[in-house]
Each structure stands twice: as structure tokens, then as C-alpha cells.
Write an enzyme that holds these catalytic residues in place. Structure first.
Site, PDB file in Angstrom:
ATOM      1  N   ARG A  37       0.828  -1.211   0.000  1.00  0.00           N
ATOM      2  CA  ARG A  37       0.000   0.000   0.000  1.00  0.00           C
ATOM      3  C   ARG A  37       0.861   1.260   0.000  1.00  0.00           C
ATOM      4  O   ARG A  37       0.483   2.272  -0.596  1.00  0.00           O
ATOM      5  CB  ARG A  37      -0.959  -0.022   1.193  1.00  0.00           C
ATOM      6  CG  ARG A  37      -2.122  -0.984   0.977  1.00  0.00           C
ATOM      7  CD  ARG A  37      -3.094  -1.012   2.121  1.00  0.00           C
ATOM      8  NE  ARG A  37      -4.325  -1.709   1.731  1.00  0.00           N
ATOM      9  CZ  ARG A  37      -5.291  -2.050   2.557  1.00  0.00           C
ATOM     10  NH1 ARG A  37      -5.193  -1.742   3.842  1.00  0.00           N
ATOM     11  NH2 ARG A  37      -6.363  -2.678   2.132  1.00  0.00           N
ATOM     12  N   LYS A 198     -20.342 -18.311   1.067  1.00  0.00           N
ATOM     13  CA  LYS A 198     -21.795 -18.212   1.204  1.00  0.00           C
ATOM     14  C   LYS A 198     -22.423 -17.314   0.132  1.00  0.00           C
ATOM     15  O   LYS A 198     -21.927 -16.225  -0.138  1.00  0.00           O
ATOM     16  CB  LYS A 198     -22.163 -17.655   2.589  1.00  0.00           C
ATOM     17  CG  LYS A 198     -21.758 -18.565   3.747  1.00  0.00           C
ATOM     18  CD  LYS A 198     -22.178 -17.955   5.071  1.00  0.00           C
ATOM     19  CE  LYS A 198     -21.831 -18.880   6.239  1.00  0.00           C
ATOM     20  NZ  LYS A 198     -22.257 -18.318   7.538  1.00  0.00           N
ATOM     21  N   GLY A 355      -9.791  -9.655  -0.485  1.00  0.00           N
ATOM     22  CA  GLY A 355      -8.681 -10.166   0.319  1.00  0.00           C
ATOM     23  C   GLY A 355      -8.224 -11.563  -0.024  1.00  0.00           C
ATOM     24  O   GLY A 355      -7.045 -11.806  -0.285  1.00  0.00           O
ATOM     25  N   GLY A 378     -13.081  -4.158   0.796  1.00  0.00           N
ATOM     26  CA  GLY A 378     -14.492  -3.807   0.871  1.00  0.00           C
ATOM     27  C   GLY A 378     -14.945  -2.872  -0.228  1.00  0.00           C
ATOM     28  O   GLY A 378     -16.050  -3.006  -0.769  1.00  0.00           O
TER      29      GLY A 378
END
Length: 405
Positions: A37, A198, A355, A378
Site C-alpha cells: 500500500r 456463502k 482479500g 471492501g
């Protein structure tokens, strides 16, 4: 994607330029274990400094929840940033107030200053207008180069942009360009690999992607729910019994939209969830009752690789199996390496993020061989879901409010 302003042609010489970076790097025992980063924001900071800006860097670090936590200070990260930039970087242990004003007033053209962790202040995550205004008082221009935080309407990502002329930094520009080319204006045919454990956590994502791709590969444990919904025996595999009807609806929607939905045709199964557990390959529908699916099988891998050869654009989020544990990493590695090969040959544009996906691509040794790999987490997922990201939206709307457009 809405138009946004970049730093092209912006006169920054002698200007105080607030740059929102993402310096939330992994730290273990005071040592930075991954400088990705920092390296990604370096081009923007270097360009601004070389053009004579007085660069003031804002960033959060971890989750101190509005409290001053000394172990979460940005001081050691500022030191590493200086090493990466190859120029002196100063640090001040506040974000607002007299200490910051004094440090900023002593900056010369080309200097770089890092302010303390924005999340030491409760006003940051609350997007408090007064805190946003206080941050803005130390700048003449705001540059957002932290796409990874663009899904958060925080003071340093959204609030401050309402007070200053605001622009996208080079990393933000590259990220938005790559994402636009992947789904908003892609070269077709377009495919998407969507994995995860999921369906319930990725309903919005699947719904948005279905509207935009020609082929959708459902992989990982998520695929087990689709298979079980079709009446296939998946043994003791992880699956969501209460999502069977939803899975069937998704399959029907794909058919209606002309999107080819591809599920595994075979699998690697085991009786134990651990690395190097005894395993076997079986066709879907023939999974032993006491076994669980831990990876896609070789026929599925060949099926996906065959389809990749016909695509021009691929979006990837989620591994094909339990890639953290050998030998259940094989499908993810083989498909990733094939996608990388096609990318290097100029036959496929590959945009990946999330991720687990980034970790999986690094594990396969191809993270630097894809067209673009987003470390945004996210924000990348919310973009895939088709959601408006506050930190991006404000780069446009604030310009209108300030009369810049």
C-alpha cells in the site's frame, strides 16, 4: 462511471495539498510485513512533491475507535514511507490543532508531512462536519488516492472534499480506470469468477454481475449451495440449505439474461478439513456421504480454462477451493496461471480483487501478471455490487458545489 477530476494540469506549486492515502499496512511487533500500500501511493506523492506541492498525508491505521492508542501511531509508517519515496518525510502526532498548523506552516515546496492516525479522533468515522472542516483548514487542495477507503463516508475521505477543490490521485485514477474497463465499458465477451463460502454474503454482487457478464463461474463453497439446490449430493460439504430457492432463482435469472452459468462438474473431496488430508476426485453427484468438497476437480479446471480462452475480459473475486491448504489449492493455482498466461499474451484483460483473491493470486505467483489486482477489499466488493462509493461520488458532487465543474 461518473466523470472525476485528476491531478493532470493542476498547478500545485506552493500549495498545501492534503492527500488521503491508505497506509493501513500489516504491522507485526512494530515491523511492517507488507509495503504494497505504501508503494502504490508513492507515485502520487512523488509527483506532487516534484511539482512543488507541500504534501500533507492523511491516513487511518487499524481500529482505535476514536481513542489515542500509541501502538497504532503512523510514526513508524511515516519512516518507511520516507524510505520508499527516497526523500525526507516528517511526522506530527496530531491531525488537527496548533501542532499541525505549525508543522504545515514550516513546510517548503516539495516537502512531505504525515499526520497522525485519523481514527484517533471520534469525528473521523462519524464524518463530523467540524472535524472535516478542521482537516480542510490545513490544505488548499484535496487529493484522494485511497480507493480502498472510498466506500466509507468518513471525514478524511468524504467530508474534507466538501471544503476543498478535490481530485483523484494516480492510484485512484488507475483503479477507477481498471474497474470501468472491466464491467462498465468492457471488451466482450466478459466473464466473472465469483467464489466464497456463502451466497448470502454475495447476493448483491451476483445480481449486479449477472447484468453485465456473458459467463459466470460460481466457485468455492458457494457452488455447493447451487449444486445442492439442483438435487446433487454434496455430502458434508459447507452449503446453505436455506438458500436453495435463491440459488435456483439466480440460475433462472442467468438463463433469462443469456448469461452462461458454470458450476463445477467434479470435485476434490476429503473426510478431514486439514492440509494434506487424504483426498480423492469424484464427479459432482457422486460425492460420498461422509466427505466434503474442498476444491474443484480437474475436469472443472479444464472447463474453466477452455472458457477463459474465449473471453476478452475477466473479473475475479474468490478462490476455487480451500487454497490455503495443499492439495486443495490446485484448481485456484491452475486457473490463475492460465488467466495470467492469457493476460501476458494480450488475449485477456484480468481485473481481480478482494482479500482472499489477492492472497490466492500471490500464492499462485501471478499477482503481478494480471492486468490489475485491487487491494481495496471492501471498496472493490461494493463496486462489484454496483453501489455508489461516497469517496468517489464526492469527487464529482463537491466539484459542482464548489463551482469547479
Amino acid at each position: 462511471m461518473m466523470a472525476f477530476r485528476t491531478i493532470d494540469g493542476v498547478d500545485v506549486r506552493g500549495k498545501r495539498v492534503l492527500v488521503r492515502a491508505d497506509l493501513n499496512v500489516p504491522l507485526h511487533d512494530g515491523v511492517i510485513t507488507d509495503t504494497t500500500r505504501i508503494e502504490r501511493v508513492a507515485p502520487t506523492l512523488s509527483e506532487l512533491a516534484e511539482k512543488g506541492a507541500r504534501v500533507i498525508v492523511l491516513s487511518h491505521f487499524d481500529r482505535p475507535k476514536g481513542q489515542v492508542v500509541p501502538s497504532l501511531s503512523l510514526r513508524p509508517i511515516a519512516e518507511k514511507l520516507g524510505q520508499v519515496l527516497g526523500r525526507p518525510v516528517s511526522f506530527v502526532g496530531d491531525c488537527v490543532g496548533p501542532n499541525v498548523e505549525s508543522a504545515v506552516s514550516h513546510l517548503d515546496d516539495g516537502d512531505v508531512l504525515v499526520l497522525e492516525n485519523t481514527r484517533f479522533y471520534g469525528g473521523e468515522e462519524a464524518n463530523d462536519p467540524e472535524f472535516s472542516k478542521a482537516l480542510a483548514q490545513n490544505g488548499d487542495i484535496f487529493v484522494n488516492d485511497a480507493f480502498s477507503t472510498a466506500h466509507r463516508a468518513h471525514a478524511s475521505t468524504e467530508g474534507v472534499a466538501r471544503h476543498l477543490p478535490s481530485f483523484a490521485g494516480r492510484l485512484m485514477q488507475a483503479e477507477l480506470g481498471a474497474l470501468s474497463a472491466a464491467l462498465e465499458n468492457p471488451e466482450r465477451p466478459v466473464g466473472a469468477i465469483i467464489g466464497g463460502s456463502k451466497i448470502s454474503t454475495k447476493l448483491d454482487l451476483i445480481g449486479n454481475v449477472l447484468e453485465k457478464v456473458d459467463t459466470l463461474f460460481i466457485t468455492g463453497a458457494m457452488a455447493n449451495t447451487f449444486l445442492a439446490a439442483e438435487g446433487m449430493n454434496v455430502g458434508k460439504s459447507l452449503q446453505e440449505a436455506d438458500m436453495h430457492e435463491t440459488a435456483r432463482q439466480i440460475a433462472h435469472q442467468a438463463q433469462e439474461k443469456g448469461c452462461e452459468l458454470i458450476l463445477p462438474v467434479d470435485a476434490v473431496v476429503a473426510r478431514e478439513f486439514r492440509a494434506n488430508a487424504p483426498s480423492e476426485v469424484c464427479l459432482i453427484g457422486e460425492v460420498p456421504a461422509d466427505a466434503m468438497i474442498l476444491d474443484a476437480g480437474p475436469r472443472t479446471v479444464e472447463l474453466i480454462k477452455d472458457r477463459l480462452a474465449s473471453l476478452k475480459t475477466l473479473v475475479w473475486n474468490g478462490p476455487l477451493g480451500a487454497f490455503e491448504m495443499p492439495p486443495f489449492d490446485r484448481a485456484t493455482v491452475e486457473v490463475a496461471q492460465e488467466a495470467a498466461r492469457l493476460t501476458e499474451q494480450g488475449k485477456l484483460r484480468t481485473v481481480a480483487g478482494g482479500g482472499d483473491t489477492v492472497s490466492a493470486l500471490r500464492h499462485a505467483g501471478v499477482a503481478d501478471k494480471m492486468t490489475y489486482v485491487s487491494t481495496a477489499g471492501g471498496a472493490f466488493l461494493e463496486w462489484l455490487e454496483g453501489k455508489m462509493l461516497p469517496g468517489i461520488e464526492v469527487l464529482h458532487t463537491a466539484g459542482q458545489d464548489l463551482g469547479l465543474d
